[in-house]
Write a protein that holds these residues in place. Structure first.
Motif, PDB file in Angstrom:
ATOM      1  N   ILE A 206       9.707   8.226 -34.530  1.00  0.00           N
ATOM      2  CA  ILE A 206       9.397   8.838 -33.394  1.00  0.00           C
ATOM      3  C   ILE A 206      10.275   9.847 -33.220  1.00  0.00           C
ATOM      4  CG2 ILE A 206       9.013   8.655 -30.794  1.00  0.00           C
ATOM      5  CD1 ILE A 206       7.950   5.723 -31.369  1.00  0.00           C
ATOM      6  N   GLY A 207      10.070  11.139 -32.967  1.00  0.00           N
ATOM      7  CA  GLY A 207      11.296  12.149 -32.787  1.00  0.00           C
ATOM      8  C   GLY A 207      11.802  12.517 -34.133  1.00  0.00           C
ATOM      9  N   CYS A 208      11.343  12.701 -35.212  1.00  0.00           N
ATOM     10  CA  CYS A 208      11.976  12.647 -36.438  1.00  0.00           C
ATOM     11  C   CYS A 208      12.692  13.975 -36.645  1.00  0.00           C
ATOM     12  CB  CYS A 208      10.915  12.686 -37.778  1.00  0.00           C
ATOM     13  SG  CYS A 208       9.636  13.781 -37.743  1.00  0.00           S
ATOM     14  N   GLY A 209      12.374  14.911 -35.719  1.00  0.00           N
ATOM     15  CA  GLY A 209      12.914  16.191 -35.926  1.00  0.00           C
ATOM     16  C   GLY A 209      12.776  16.862 -37.155  1.00  0.00           C
ATOM     17  N   ASN A 210      14.030  17.569 -37.802  1.00  0.00           N
ATOM     18  CA  ASN A 210      13.671  18.183 -39.008  1.00  0.00           C
ATOM     19  C   ASN A 210      13.967  17.221 -40.451  1.00  0.00           C
ATOM     20  OD1 ASN A 210      16.340  17.078 -38.976  1.00  0.00           O
ATOM     21  ND2 ASN A 210      17.405  19.141 -39.492  1.00  0.00           N
ATOM     22  N   GLY A 211      13.545  16.063 -40.070  1.00  0.00           N
ATOM     23  CA  GLY A 211      13.492  15.127 -41.238  1.00  0.00           C
ATOM     24  C   GLY A 211      14.785  14.670 -41.804  1.00  0.00           C
ATOM     25  N   ALA A 212      15.778  15.281 -41.393  1.00  0.00           N
ATOM     26  CA  ALA A 212      17.277  14.861 -42.095  1.00  0.00           C
ATOM     27  C   ALA A 212      17.402  13.386 -42.473  1.00  0.00           C
ATOM     28  CB  ALA A 212      18.479  15.516 -41.217  1.00  0.00           C
ATOM     29  N   TYR A 213      17.209  12.585 -41.348  1.00  0.00           N
ATOM     30  CA  TYR A 213      17.377  11.204 -41.308  1.00  0.00           C
ATOM     31  C   TYR A 213      16.296  10.574 -42.134  1.00  0.00           C
ATOM     32  CZ  TYR A 213      19.484   7.038 -39.384  1.00  0.00           C
ATOM     33  OH  TYR A 213      20.152   5.664 -39.194  1.00  0.00           O
ATOM     34  N   LEU A 214      15.113  11.026 -42.082  1.00  0.00           N
ATOM     35  CA  LEU A 214      13.867  10.437 -42.906  1.00  0.00           C
ATOM     36  C   LEU A 214      14.228  10.533 -44.440  1.00  0.00           C
ATOM     37  CD1 LEU A 214      10.708  11.289 -41.238  1.00  0.00           C
ATOM     38  CD2 LEU A 214      11.424   8.870 -41.646  1.00  0.00           C
ATOM     39  N   GLY A 215      14.906  11.837 -44.657  1.00  0.00           N
ATOM     40  CA  GLY A 215      15.395  12.122 -45.993  1.00  0.00           C
ATOM     41  C   GLY A 215      16.229  11.092 -46.666  1.00  0.00           C
ATOM     42  N   ARG A 216      17.152  10.691 -45.862  1.00  0.00           N
ATOM     43  CA  ARG A 216      18.214   9.647 -46.071  1.00  0.00           C
ATOM     44  C   ARG A 216      17.422   8.338 -46.237  1.00  0.00           C
ATOM     45  NH1 ARG A 216      23.505  11.234 -46.137  1.00  0.00           N
ATOM     46  NH2 ARG A 216      23.975  13.520 -45.284  1.00  0.00           N
ATOM     47  N   LEU A 217      16.630   8.081 -45.427  1.00  0.00           N
ATOM     48  CA  LEU A 217      15.935   6.700 -45.465  1.00  0.00           C
ATOM     49  C   LEU A 217      15.015   6.687 -47.039  1.00  0.00           C
ATOM     50  CD1 LEU A 217      14.565   6.256 -41.921  1.00  0.00           C
ATOM     51  CD2 LEU A 217      15.899   4.616 -43.326  1.00  0.00           C
ATOM     52  N   ALA A 218      14.402   7.897 -47.184  1.00  0.00           N
ATOM     53  CA  ALA A 218      13.635   8.126 -48.673  1.00  0.00           C
ATOM     54  C   ALA A 218      14.199   7.770 -49.760  1.00  0.00           C
ATOM     55  CB  ALA A 218      12.849   9.282 -48.515  1.00  0.00           C
ATOM     56  N   ALA A 219      15.788   8.466 -49.591  1.00  0.00           N
ATOM     57  CA  ALA A 219      16.630   8.272 -50.959  1.00  0.00           C
ATOM     58  C   ALA A 219      16.899   6.691 -51.012  1.00  0.00           C
ATOM     59  CB  ALA A 219      17.596   9.382 -50.556  1.00  0.00           C
ATOM     60  N   ALA A 220      17.466   6.379 -49.833  1.00  0.00           N
ATOM     61  CA  ALA A 220      17.858   4.887 -50.095  1.00  0.00           C
ATOM     62  C   ALA A 220      17.020   3.841 -50.314  1.00  0.00           C
ATOM     63  CB  ALA A 220      18.607   4.621 -48.887  1.00  0.00           C
ATOM     64  N   TYR A 221      15.709   4.104 -49.789  1.00  0.00           N
ATOM     65  CA  TYR A 221      14.613   3.172 -49.913  1.00  0.00           C
ATOM     66  C   TYR A 221      13.327   3.795 -50.631  1.00  0.00           C
ATOM     67  CZ  TYR A 221      18.075   1.064 -46.695  1.00  0.00           C
ATOM     68  OH  TYR A 221      19.298   0.901 -45.986  1.00  0.00           O
ATOM     69  N   PRO A 222      13.255   3.820 -51.929  1.00  0.00           N
ATOM     70  CA  PRO A 222      12.167   4.562 -52.475  1.00  0.00           C
ATOM     71  C   PRO A 222      10.708   3.994 -52.299  1.00  0.00           C
ATOM     72  CG  PRO A 222      13.936   4.312 -53.737  1.00  0.00           C
ATOM     73  CD  PRO A 222      14.441   3.506 -52.868  1.00  0.00           C
ATOM     74  N   GLY A 223      10.808   2.723 -51.916  1.00  0.00           N
ATOM     75  CA  GLY A 223       9.468   2.028 -51.542  1.00  0.00           C
ATOM     76  C   GLY A 223       9.032   2.114 -50.442  1.00  0.00           C
ATOM     77  N   LEU A 224       9.748   2.543 -49.211  1.00  0.00           N
ATOM     78  CA  LEU A 224       9.307   2.595 -47.920  1.00  0.00           C
ATOM     79  C   LEU A 224       8.472   3.893 -47.468  1.00  0.00           C
ATOM     80  CD1 LEU A 224      10.599   1.324 -45.422  1.00  0.00           C
ATOM     81  CD2 LEU A 224      12.006   3.364 -44.964  1.00  0.00           C
ATOM     82  N   GLY A 225       7.163   3.569 -47.052  1.00  0.00           N
ATOM     83  CA  GLY A 225       6.155   4.276 -46.560  1.00  0.00           C
ATOM     84  C   GLY A 225       6.609   4.787 -45.065  1.00  0.00           C
ATOM     85  N   LEU A 226       6.804   6.132 -45.177  1.00  0.00           N
ATOM     86  CA  LEU A 226       7.458   7.043 -43.943  1.00  0.00           C
ATOM     87  C   LEU A 226       6.435   7.847 -43.305  1.00  0.00           C
ATOM     88  CD1 LEU A 226      10.808   7.897 -45.659  1.00  0.00           C
ATOM     89  CD2 LEU A 226      10.375   6.064 -44.014  1.00  0.00           C
ATOM     90  N   THR A 227       6.380   7.670 -41.947  1.00  0.00           N
ATOM     91  CA  THR A 227       5.679   8.674 -41.086  1.00  0.00           C
ATOM     92  C   THR A 227       6.589   9.231 -40.149  1.00  0.00           C
ATOM     93  OG1 THR A 227       3.500   7.331 -41.276  1.00  0.00           O
ATOM     94  CG2 THR A 227       3.845   8.898 -39.516  1.00  0.00           C
TER      95      THR A 227
END
Length: 270
Positions: free
Chosen positions: A43-64
């Motif tokens: 919630i409030g993902c902004g520019n996706g900088a934090y989501l990008g790090r989550l995606a790199a660290a946990y490739p199996g994570l489904g992100l919204t």
């Protein structure tokens, strides 16, 4: 004030905070994602900088990701690291309707911007299932002392935080959240109080960049020569450092009776 100018500062601030905090926060809050295929809503993902790090660290994570600022969200959608890893929705959290639920909902540095915590609690109950987790991460105002070498920035930042917290500020935020969410079937599992220390050249450079951007964002104008000199003198002083206090509160949907009080609540300091 040109809003694009302000959004550009916020965009860069989000990049800095992701770089400063993600490693520590992954260790404290996200180990459950290792090797799994859980779903996470930011919630409030902004520019996706934090989501990008989550995606790199946990490739199996489904992100919204959801964010009300379309210009920031456009940057998240255009990020190569997130092209296939996440989906994005424009709007406030309640733009997400239907019966979709998530294993984890992340609210990082946004909870003070939510106008109605009762409405949010009701919405969270609809978006989670038994043992889903809610992770709320925010600045820990109660432990922020500032820095004698940064009087101008410290005063500006404290004033902005007081305005943001409003009349509820006499209640520590983790406790205010517990009181707000318990009626909707959430128990607070733990509170982690931690800090990132800027005491080496690389972290001091990052924090100096953040303080400059935050100053311009809060004042709505280019940083003054006096404020710029304060930041540069702080960075150049080998004896200076800065501790950035944070907290993370982890909640879970209660098992069984949603009106009962959860057990096992604790608090730790990292």
């Amino acid at each position: 004030m040109d809003t694009d100018w302000k959004i550009e500062r916020l965009d860069r601030m989000l990049n800095v905070t992701a770089e400063l905090f993600f490693g520590k926060e992954a260790e404290l809050f996200f180990r459950r994602f290792e090797g799994g295929r859980d779903s996470l809503l930011d919630i409030g993902c902004g520019n996706g900088a934090y989501l990008g790090r989550l995606a790199a660290a946990y490739p199996g994570l489904g992100l919204t990701g959801i964010d009300p600022e379309e210009r920031l969200l456009r940057k998240a959608k255009d990020a190569p690291s997130l092209a296939q890893a996440a989906r994005f929705l424009h709007g406030g959290y309640d733009v997400l309707t239907g019966d979709e639920t998530y294993d984890t909902i992340l609210a990082r540095l946004v909870v003070l911007h939510l106008p109605d915590r009762d409405h949010w609690g009701h919405w969270l109950a609809e978006r989670t299932r038994e043992r889903s987790e809610l992770v709320v991460i925010d600045f820990d105002d109660d432990r922020y002392c500032g820095d004698d070498r940064l009087p101008l920035f410290t005063a500006l930042y404290k004033r902005a935080r007081r305005t943001l917290r409003g009349p509820r500020s006499f209640v520590p935020l983790p406790d205010a959240l517990r009181l707000a969410l318990e009626p909707y079937g959430f128990e607070r599992l733990r509170v982690e109080r931690y800090e990132v220390r800027a005491d080496k050249p690389d972290t001091k450079r990052l924090l100096r960049d953040y303080m400059r951007l935050a100053t311009e964002y809060m004042t709505g104008e280019p940083i003054s020569a006096e404020r710029e000199r304060e930041l540069l003198d702080w960075e150049d002083d080998p004896a200076s450092d800065q501790r950035i206090p944070m907290f993370g509160a982890v909640f879970a949907r209660r098992k069984g009776d949603e009106s009962g009080k959860g057990e096992g609540e604790g608090e730790r300091t990292a």
